[in-house]
Enzyme design. Structure first.
Site, PDB file in Angstrom:
ATOM      1  N   LYS A   1     -32.565  -9.737 -14.020  1.00 31.65           N
ATOM      2  CA  LYS A   1     -33.246  -8.644 -14.458  1.00 31.65           C
ATOM      3  C   LYS A   1     -34.504  -8.794 -15.200  1.00 31.65           C
ATOM      4  O   LYS A   1     -34.622  -9.868 -15.989  1.00 31.65           O
ATOM      5  CB  LYS A   1     -32.525  -7.882 -15.368  1.00 31.65           C
ATOM      6  CG  LYS A   1     -31.715  -6.318 -14.600  1.00 31.65           C
ATOM      7  CD  LYS A   1     -30.740  -5.598 -15.516  1.00 31.65           C
ATOM      8  CE  LYS A   1     -31.032  -5.400 -16.900  1.00 31.65           C
ATOM      9  NZ  LYS A   1     -30.092  -4.122 -17.390  1.00 31.65           N
TER      10      LYS A   1
ATOM     11  N   LYS B   1     -23.921 -12.952 -26.616  1.00 32.51           N
ATOM     12  CA  LYS B   1     -24.836 -13.115 -27.817  1.00 32.51           C
ATOM     13  C   LYS B   1     -24.771 -14.208 -28.788  1.00 32.51           C
ATOM     14  O   LYS B   1     -25.623 -14.768 -29.312  1.00 32.51           O
ATOM     15  CB  LYS B   1     -25.424 -11.732 -28.373  1.00 32.51           C
ATOM     16  CG  LYS B   1     -26.308 -10.935 -27.591  1.00 32.51           C
ATOM     17  CD  LYS B   1     -26.693  -9.942 -28.069  1.00 32.51           C
ATOM     18  CE  LYS B   1     -27.628  -8.741 -27.446  1.00 32.51           C
ATOM     19  NZ  LYS B   1     -27.991  -7.733 -28.057  1.00 32.51           N
TER      20      LYS B   1
ATOM     21  N   LYS C   1     -36.742  -7.838 -21.713  1.00 28.73           N
ATOM     22  CA  LYS C   1     -37.646  -8.107 -23.030  1.00 28.73           C
ATOM     23  C   LYS C   1     -37.514  -9.441 -23.452  1.00 28.73           C
ATOM     24  O   LYS C   1     -38.249 -10.107 -24.213  1.00 28.73           O
ATOM     25  CB  LYS C   1     -37.037  -7.157 -24.029  1.00 28.73           C
ATOM     26  CG  LYS C   1     -37.286  -5.592 -23.853  1.00 28.73           C
ATOM     27  CD  LYS C   1     -36.628  -5.114 -25.182  1.00 28.73           C
ATOM     28  CE  LYS C   1     -36.826  -3.495 -25.013  1.00 28.73           C
ATOM     29  NZ  LYS C   1     -36.268  -2.602 -26.162  1.00 28.73           N
TER      30      LYS C   1
END
Ligand code: TRP
Length: 340
Positions: A199, A114, A202
């Site tokens: 995947k 991240k 969001k």
């Protein structure tokens, strides 16, 4: 009757909940609900690790709680709580942080992923200590099992190591939790409709690949129509391309049909027809969820009352654990709370 084992699970109130969350997490939680003593948490404090708009965060917190219930979590038999309503989470996180070596956190791959492209000045220390708060969530409730996706395995390992270390240093307080990752056949891994190699997520840049649980039916159909398949035109059940396999997996997860039934239904049919059939199933599955969601959000006072009840039930257990932790490490009890 023997005590049912305790399960804890949580999701962040950020982004839109989607079909991958439903089939991969929510539905397995719901199906196993009666087997466990459950805590389902809206982890709003975790959402704060990256900047949030205050009004949006509050709205998303209610929305996620309503979607938990609309998807089948029963707040009368499971404890549904908002993390920040139970201040014990923050307090235990501080204490556990003081028992967590920096190196353990530096090794967390999710943190590294991240932050890889961000300047140090833009990364909050909360993002770094995120797994400690997650450990606090889990350990407060003497959790036996944590149902999470594969991406959370390392965080759970840290929770286990931290609990073991604390118990070793300060005496047995914590139950060591076990991961339950993809234990159920229903825990399907749903891929993006646009990019079937990744995947459904969001944080996808475009929302064409993502079926949000609150998408209206015509939007769902339009997204399936645009779903990526391959240069062929009809289904080859022997060797479906990733995009086609994803559509078939969604269909199978929703209908529970066998591989044989799937083959006889789809072998040789055109991609257009396949997409419509899958869209029909998804629309039918989301319709009752959307209806219940609308009912719940039409009564925000009622919803908040459910959350208040959940927080109170959770606090009973969390405060007992925290009291024990405080006493083990030598924090003086506040006056009036009795002997150490
Ligand atoms: N980190 C989890 C996720 O992103 C959310 C979470 C926070 C969680 N605390 C938890 C999951 C405790 C399970 C148990 O999916």
């Amino acid at each position: 009757m023997t005590e049912r084992p305790t399960v804890f699970s949580g999701m962040q109130p950020s982004g839109d909940l989607h079909l991958g969350n439903l089939l991969g997490a929510l539905r397995p939680w719901v199906l196993e609900q009666h087997l466990f003593h459950n805590y389902f948490c809206v982890v709003d404090l975790h959402a704060l690790t990256v900047p949030q708009d205050p009004l949006a965060l509050a709205a998303k917190t209610r929305e996620l709680a309503a979607l938990y219930i609309a998807s089948g979590i029963d707040p009368d038999s499971s404890t549904l709580l908002v993390q920040s309503h139970v201040s014990e989470h923050s307090e235990l996180a501080w204490i556990l942080g003081c028992f967590t070596p920096m190196g353990w956190l530096e090794r967390m791959t999710q943190y590294k992923d991240k932050t890889r492209h961000s300047a140090q000045e833009r990364i909050s220390s909360g993002l770094f200590t995120y797994p400690v708060l997650m450990a606090a969530d889990i350990l407060l409730y003497r959790t036996n099992f944590v149902t999470v996706g594969e991406d959370q395995r390392q965080h759970l390992e840290l929770t286990r190591n931290l609990a073991t270390r604390f118990n070793h240093l300060m005496g047995d307080v914590f139950v060591i939790p076990e991961p339950r990752i993809g234990q159920l056949g229903g825990g399907a891994r749903v891929m993006s409709l646009e990019d079937p190699a990744s995947k459904m997520s969001k944080s996808d840049d475009s929302d064409w690949g993502v079926i949000a649980l609150l998408d209206p039916p015509d939007r769902i159909r339009a997204k399936f129509r645009r779903a990526k398949t391959d240069s062929g035109s009809s289904v080859d059940m022997e060797a479906p391309s990733p995009g086609v396999a994803n559509l078939l997996d969604i269909y199978r997860a929703l209908t529970g049909c066998s591989q044989d039934a799937l083959t006889s239904e789809f072998q040789g049919i055109g991609y257009g027809q396949l997409k419509d059939k899958v869209a029909d199933q998804v629309i039918a599955a989301l319709e009752p969820i959307q209806r219940r969601y609308r009912d719940l959000t039409a009564d925000p006072v009622g919803l908040d009352a459910i959350l208040a009840r959940g927080a109170e039930a959770a606090r009973g257990v969390a405060s007992a654990t925290l009291r024990e932790v405080r006493s083990r490490i030598g924090l003086l009890p506040p006056s009036g709370s009795g002997p150490l």
